[in-house]
Design a protein around this motif. Structure first.
Motif, PDB file in Angstrom:
ATOM      1  N   ALA B 114       0.839  -1.199   0.000  1.00  0.00           N
ATOM      2  CA  ALA B 114       0.000   0.000   0.000  1.00  0.00           C
ATOM      3  C   ALA B 114       0.873   1.248   0.000  1.00  0.00           C
ATOM      4  O   ALA B 114       0.696   2.153  -0.828  1.00  0.00           O
ATOM      5  CB  ALA B 114      -0.928  -0.012   1.215  1.00  0.00           C
ATOM      6  N   VAL B 115       1.852   1.282   0.902  1.00  0.00           N
ATOM      7  CA  VAL B 115       2.699   2.476   1.001  1.00  0.00           C
ATOM      8  C   VAL B 115       3.540   2.649  -0.264  1.00  0.00           C
ATOM      9  O   VAL B 115       3.632   3.752  -0.820  1.00  0.00           O
ATOM     10  CB  VAL B 115       3.605   2.375   2.248  1.00  0.00           C
ATOM     11  N   SER B 116       4.122   1.549  -0.754  1.00  0.00           N
ATOM     12  CA  SER B 116       4.994   1.648  -1.929  1.00  0.00           C
ATOM     13  C   SER B 116       4.218   2.094  -3.156  1.00  0.00           C
ATOM     14  O   SER B 116       4.678   2.945  -3.918  1.00  0.00           O
ATOM     15  CB  SER B 116       5.645   0.299  -2.235  1.00  0.00           C
ATOM     16  N   LEU B 117       3.037   1.506  -3.352  1.00  0.00           N
ATOM     17  CA  LEU B 117       2.246   1.846  -4.533  1.00  0.00           C
ATOM     18  C   LEU B 117       1.815   3.303  -4.477  1.00  0.00           C
ATOM     19  O   LEU B 117       1.860   4.027  -5.474  1.00  0.00           O
ATOM     20  CB  LEU B 117       1.017   0.928  -4.633  1.00  0.00           C
ATOM     21  N   PHE B 118       1.438   3.751  -3.267  1.00  0.00           N
ATOM     22  CA  PHE B 118       1.027   5.136  -3.092  1.00  0.00           C
ATOM     23  C   PHE B 118       2.129   6.086  -3.558  1.00  0.00           C
ATOM     24  O   PHE B 118       1.903   6.982  -4.361  1.00  0.00           O
ATOM     25  CB  PHE B 118       0.669   5.382  -1.622  1.00  0.00           C
ATOM     26  N   PHE B 119       3.354   5.836  -3.084  1.00  0.00           N
ATOM     27  CA  PHE B 119       4.446   6.736  -3.447  1.00  0.00           C
ATOM     28  C   PHE B 119       4.840   6.601  -4.916  1.00  0.00           C
ATOM     29  O   PHE B 119       5.189   7.574  -5.566  1.00  0.00           O
ATOM     30  CB  PHE B 119       5.661   6.508  -2.541  1.00  0.00           C
ATOM     31  N   THR B 120       4.771   5.366  -5.427  1.00  0.00           N
ATOM     32  CA  THR B 120       5.107   5.170  -6.844  1.00  0.00           C
ATOM     33  C   THR B 120       4.164   5.972  -7.724  1.00  0.00           C
ATOM     34  O   THR B 120       4.594   6.669  -8.647  1.00  0.00           O
ATOM     35  CB  THR B 120       4.997   3.675  -7.209  1.00  0.00           C
ATOM     36  N   ILE B 121       2.866   5.901  -7.421  1.00  0.00           N
ATOM     37  CA  ILE B 121       1.883   6.631  -8.214  1.00  0.00           C
ATOM     38  C   ILE B 121       2.073   8.132  -8.044  1.00  0.00           C
ATOM     39  O   ILE B 121       2.080   8.894  -9.006  1.00  0.00           O
ATOM     40  CB  ILE B 121       0.448   6.209  -7.811  1.00  0.00           C
ATOM     41  N   LEU B 122       2.289   8.538  -6.801  1.00  0.00           N
ATOM     42  CA  LEU B 122       2.458   9.956  -6.485  1.00  0.00           C
ATOM     43  C   LEU B 122       3.630  10.554  -7.260  1.00  0.00           C
ATOM     44  O   LEU B 122       3.591  11.699  -7.703  1.00  0.00           O
ATOM     45  CB  LEU B 122       2.705  10.103  -4.981  1.00  0.00           C
ATOM     46  N   SER B 196       9.008   3.159  -9.893  1.00  0.00           N
ATOM     47  CA  SER B 196       8.756   4.462 -10.516  1.00  0.00           C
ATOM     48  C   SER B 196       9.687   4.678 -11.698  1.00  0.00           C
ATOM     49  O   SER B 196       9.334   5.404 -12.621  1.00  0.00           O
ATOM     50  CB  SER B 196       8.856   5.598  -9.490  1.00  0.00           C
ATOM     51  N   CYS B 246      -1.141   0.277 -13.157  1.00  0.00           N
ATOM     52  CA  CYS B 246      -1.253   0.309 -11.694  1.00  0.00           C
ATOM     53  C   CYS B 246      -1.651  -1.076 -11.202  1.00  0.00           C
ATOM     54  O   CYS B 246      -1.128  -1.563 -10.199  1.00  0.00           O
ATOM     55  CB  CYS B 246      -2.304   1.312 -11.243  1.00  0.00           C
ATOM     56  N   LEU B 250       0.427  -3.403  -8.690  1.00  0.00           N
ATOM     57  CA  LEU B 250      -0.217  -3.857  -7.457  1.00  0.00           C
ATOM     58  C   LEU B 250      -0.065  -5.372  -7.321  1.00  0.00           C
ATOM     59  O   LEU B 250       0.316  -5.883  -6.266  1.00  0.00           O
ATOM     60  CB  LEU B 250      -1.697  -3.459  -7.472  1.00  0.00           C
TER      61      LEU B 250
END
Lengths: 273, 317
Positions: B114-122, B196, B246, B250
């Motif tokens: 969850a944390v990694s995907l959030f930052f990757t997308i951000l 990323s 995404c 995921l």
């Protein structure tokens, strides 16, 4: 006619070609280049710092690092080349077949491709390599199993893109057999893109082989391989980072060279087509 | 009319998923057969490799108990029936049910994901769009350079260097990751660097492709503001490929990165998978592979549904 359209090959591409040849040369002539036996342990030389006789020092078992890196190049580069060669061959065959004939053949084959792509590659490779047992041939097998689908998918979509073009229909009308059309019309048209894709795949294969070896699922114990060397050096991270950094740098540089080569190759081939 | 279209798409997608599911279970089951060893022997020796102690008769008996003496397809059918009842067998090492083991180890991996995907997308989506719009600008060149480095760096090299520098040299983080934000920083960093690097390139490529389309030229010719073209036309069309990537990331992350989790001792699925493989815990390996593949298919199914709702071609029909 052809010559006048030929673009000049950029210098950077030639330099990369030379680098690739150098890498391959290192791998082939490792036994001649290596100053010492890569597997000879000499505990008195354990963790020796770089010196004249041992340019990169020794590892924890007192083995010459330089010799191990050179021999490691053989395993890393040749196994990744073998994997890329095998999967491009099988993948292209299946993809072209599926894309050209369409219909039920395509339905079945493309389902097989989708099924393979439903697994995360690295995880499946770890499971297959692990269950089959340690050994570089099992690593190669495992990576071939997980990688072919991507190549098949690409060549399938490329084939479908040209299947209905006039020159294929013309060949068909002239009485050319399916087999001959595939060999003489389809393959030459899809091959440039596939070669670029394969050359870009080499770098990621080098890293995946190294990753499996790092996890202890690659080569058998005394054999020198970059990922396995990093695994062995990991325990000495605090005292001597050299053991991790040297093989790591070898992987990184090789990957950079092959990636740059693939990028440039694409530019060169795009210029031609 | 629209409802029918969407419903048709959903049912098609569901059928596809079910066919893939059957294939996936078949392959998962088949992996066990690649092993040169005997699972029954393995079961009896408890993973310690004291194969000599186990007698031939005991192995035969265990084979019958595990159904290994029956034909492949019958074994597969029995196994599948058990799987549908939620019974994935027991771990050969710990003796705990595989499902419990998976559930337990999935939690840390899901947190990390969850944390990694959030930052990757951000990072990736805005950066990719910016680089596409200002193609060949200084930021674009910089991003291309760094993403190239990121793609060429193996994850275990990044992980080990970070571990050495931040844990051993500076002592900022514990060497064996704790289950809090402190232990999470480094594994997330490696994930984000890796993903990323690729994702930014992909976003950039798809936006560039859309920007080169005829409708953009038409809109420019009609005097539509560039900002409007980008935000209300181009990005809308980029949404579906970006969304499906995404989904892929995921799925990949939920599988747990074996290497990263191992190096940082993050006690999730990736680490469990490597441990299971090295100790040849067949049922655990099987259960894990199945879990991942089913997750992957489920995510793809959901992404497919979302695309069906987002795709204007389906919506307006």
């Amino acid at each position: 006619m052809k010559k006048s359209h030929k673009k000049k090959i950029p210098k950077s591409f030639l330099i990369l070609c030379i680098l690739i040849v150098l890498l391959l040369g290192t791998a082939i002539f490792a036994p001649l280049l290596a100053p010492h036996d890569p597997n000879k342990t000499e505990l008195s030389l354990s963790l020796l710092k770089p010196c004249k006789e041992y340019p990169l020092g020794c590892d924890a078992m007192g083995r010459c690092m330089l010799s191990r890196i050179l021999y490691g190049a053989r395993v890393s580069i040749f196994s990744s080349l073998a994997i890329v060669f095998i999967v491009s061959f099988i993948g292209t065959l299946i993809g072209v077949f599926s894309g050209y004939f369409g219909g039920i053949t395509d339905k079945i084959l493309s389902k097989c491709i989708s099924i393979m792509q439903a697994f995360p590659k690295m995880i499946l490779a770890i499971a297959i390599a692990g269950v089959m047992g340690i050994g570089i041939e099992n690593t190669i097998f495992a990576l071939c199993i997980v990688e072919w689908a991507e190549y098949a998918r690409l060549s399938r979509s490329l084939t479908m893109g040209i299947r209905n073009q006039t020159f294929i229909k013309a060949a068909r009308v002239c009485g050319e057999s399916h087999f001959s059309i595939i060999i003489r019309q389809i393959i030459p048209n899809v091959i440039p893109t596939l070669i670029v894709n394969a050359s870009l795949g080499i770098a990621s294969m080098i890293m995946e082989v190294a990753a499996l070896s790092y996890l202890g699922l690659g080569v058998r114990s005394p054999m020198a391989e970059w990922g396995a060397m990093m695994n062995a050096g990991r325990n000495y991270l605090q005292t001597d980072t050299r053991l991790v950094i040297i093989p790591g740098a070898a992987i990184f540089l090789t990957a950079v060279i092959f990636n740059l080569f693939g990028d440039k190759l694409r530019d060169v081939l795009d210029g031609r087509v | 009319m629209r409802g029918v279209q969407v419903l048709k798409r959903i049912s098609e997608s569901l059928i596809q998923t079910i066919i893939l599911l059957i294939g996936v279970t078949l392959i998962t089951f088949f992996i066990l057969y690649l092993s040169p060893g005997n699972p029954a022997e393995k079961w009896l020796s408890g993973g310690d490799g004291h194969a000599g102690i186990v007698s031939e008769e005991a192995i035969r008996e265990q084979e019958i108990k595990m159904g290994l003496d029956r034909p492949f397809l019958i074994q597969y059918k029995d196994w599948l029936l058990r799987v549908f009842q939620g019974d994935l067998g027991e771990s050969m090492i710990t003796g705990k049910p595989v499902l419990d083991e998976l559930m337990e180890k999935a939690v840390p991996t899901i947190e990390l994901t969850a944390v990694s995907l959030f930052f990757t997308i951000l990072i990736s989506i805005p950066l990719g769009i910016y680089c596409a719009v200002y193609k060949d600008g200084w930021l674009d060149n910089g991003v291309r350079f760094f993403s190239f480095l990121g793609i060429s760096l193996p994850s275990f090299l990044i992980s080990l260097l970070l571990l050495w520098f931040f844990c051993l040299k500076l002592g900022w983080f514990p060497v064996i990751a704790t289950r809090d934000w402190k232990g999470m920083v480094l594994p997330v960093t490696v994930f984000v660097i890796q993903c990323s690097s690729k994702f930014t390139r992909q976003v950039r490529a798809v936006v560039i492709e859309q920007l080169g389309k005829e409708y953009v030229k038409g809109a420019i010719a009609r005097g539509v503001k560039k900002r409007t073209i980008l935000f209300s036309h181009v990005l809308k069309n980029c949404m579906i490929p970006i969304l499906s990537w995404c989904g892929i990331y995921l799925g990949m992350m939920l599988g747990g990165a074996a290497v990263i989790e191992n190096i940082f001792s993050w006690n999730g699925l990736g680490k469990m998978a490597v441990d299971a493989v090295t100790s040849l815990d067949y049922y655990l390996i099987q259960g894990f592979i199945l879990w991942i593949a089913v997750m992957f298919l489920a995510i793809n199914f959901i992404i497919d549904l979302l695309s069906a709702f987002l795709d204007p071609r389906i919506r307006k029909n």
